[in-house]
Write an enzyme that holds these catalytic residues in place. Sequence first.
Site, PDB file in Angstrom:
ATOM      1  N   SER A  49       0.820  -1.072  -0.064  1.00  0.00           N
ATOM      2  CA  SER A  49       0.084   0.162  -0.180  1.00  0.00           C
ATOM      3  C   SER A  49       0.879   1.367   0.002  1.00  0.00           C
ATOM      4  CB  SER A  49      -1.093  -0.008   1.109  1.00  0.00           C
ATOM      5  OG  SER A  49      -0.292  -0.190   2.307  1.00  0.00           O
ATOM      6  N   HIS A 109      -2.289  -3.000  -6.293  1.00  0.00           N
ATOM      7  CA  HIS A 109      -2.795  -2.346  -4.876  1.00  0.00           C
ATOM      8  C   HIS A 109      -4.262  -2.584  -4.936  1.00  0.00           C
ATOM      9  CE1 HIS A 109      -3.461   0.875  -1.922  1.00  0.00           C
ATOM     10  NE2 HIS A 109      -3.457  -0.172  -1.353  1.00  0.00           N
ATOM     11  N   GLU A 124      -5.246  -0.358  -8.328  1.00  0.00           N
ATOM     12  CA  GLU A 124      -4.440   0.559  -8.441  1.00  0.00           C
ATOM     13  C   GLU A 124      -3.031   0.005  -9.014  1.00  0.00           C
ATOM     14  OE1 GLU A 124      -3.410   2.816  -4.887  1.00  0.00           O
ATOM     15  OE2 GLU A 124      -2.701   4.620  -6.074  1.00  0.00           O
ATOM     16  N   ASN A 182      -3.929   6.130  -1.340  1.00  0.00           N
ATOM     17  CA  ASN A 182      -3.470   6.404  -0.122  1.00  0.00           C
ATOM     18  C   ASN A 182      -2.748   7.798   0.153  1.00  0.00           C
ATOM     19  OD1 ASN A 182      -4.422   3.914   1.114  1.00  0.00           O
ATOM     20  ND2 ASN A 182      -2.548   2.710   0.814  1.00  0.00           N
TER      21      ASN A 182
END
Length: 288
Positions: A120, A141, A153, A191
Amino acid sequence: MSQIKEIAVVGAGQMGSGIAQVCASSGFQVRMQDISQESLDRAQGVIEKSLDRLVKKEKISAEQKQSCLSNITTSTKVEDLASCDLLIEAATENVDLKLSLFSRFDQLIKKDAILASNTSSISITKIAGVTQRPEKVIGMHFMNPVPIMKLVEVINGLRTSEETTQTVLELSKAIGKTTVTAKDFPGFLVNRILCPMINEAVFALESGIASPKDIDAAMKLGTNQPMGPLELADFVGLDTVLAIMEVLHEGLGEDKYRPAPLLRQYVEAGLYGRKSGQGFYEYTGGNS
Ligand code: 3HC
């Protein structure tokens, strides 16, 4: 893409089991590996429960459930993954662990296989750097809960080849996901935006602006998010949110990414959220 038939998933936690489930549901042969047999057994139970939910909602048939389960085999040894075409690593989010795993994968997994990480926040370029095949290393991800969330992702490291990216984009589509591609910057895309929002909610709590319930209600009802930021932090794991904030803070060097001291305190107290039974809220039944 047609070259991908066998997929290895390393790590049988929440993310690994979800990834194994979606790949197996789309007809791929999946080998899930974890050093702990107990984690593998637990993951199989989680997958079965998730499939049962989908059967109950009539989203899949009982036959599709069985076919998914029969596409998954498990092992405690990395050596058993040698013949896979794509490996997706979803082990604990720890740089040293990931670097040592990828160096091992590079030695053991067949040379033309793609090595993906579900990290992440750890740099894909750095992970690729410990292998002799950086052009075949990429980030995939997934979002939690993997069977429900539509996004993957895709993160290109500095040396990831166009061919690898295309293969992974097509594979993601084949398992029913929608993709965005992001450059290899701290926090990538999701994130980079999500964790500072969660961190700010913790700062708001720390400043006594409102209670956890009101902070979450404000964001749920005021901005139409399915979960408020503190509830989502408990869901993702406070330790994970803190680790990502530290990567953003260190990697981007700006004070605005400073982890909220209260977030750090919760982690130091072992209050990780749902998985530990308590975070900003209390949960009964542990790993719910
Ligand atoms: N397996 C199968 N089905 C599941 C499931 C699972 N693991 N979890 C939920 N579902 C299904 C339910 O059966 C239900 O189906 P229905 O719509 O047909 O009735 C549907 O999903 C909604 O579930 P629930 O009714 O139980 O609960 P909610 O409506 O509250 O939804 C949620 C739960 C989908 C988790 C929703 O609250 C949500 O979307 N939350 C935000 C999640 C999110 O933001 N995830 C990303 C986190 S960031 C991340 O993962 C990146 C990392 O690097 C930090």
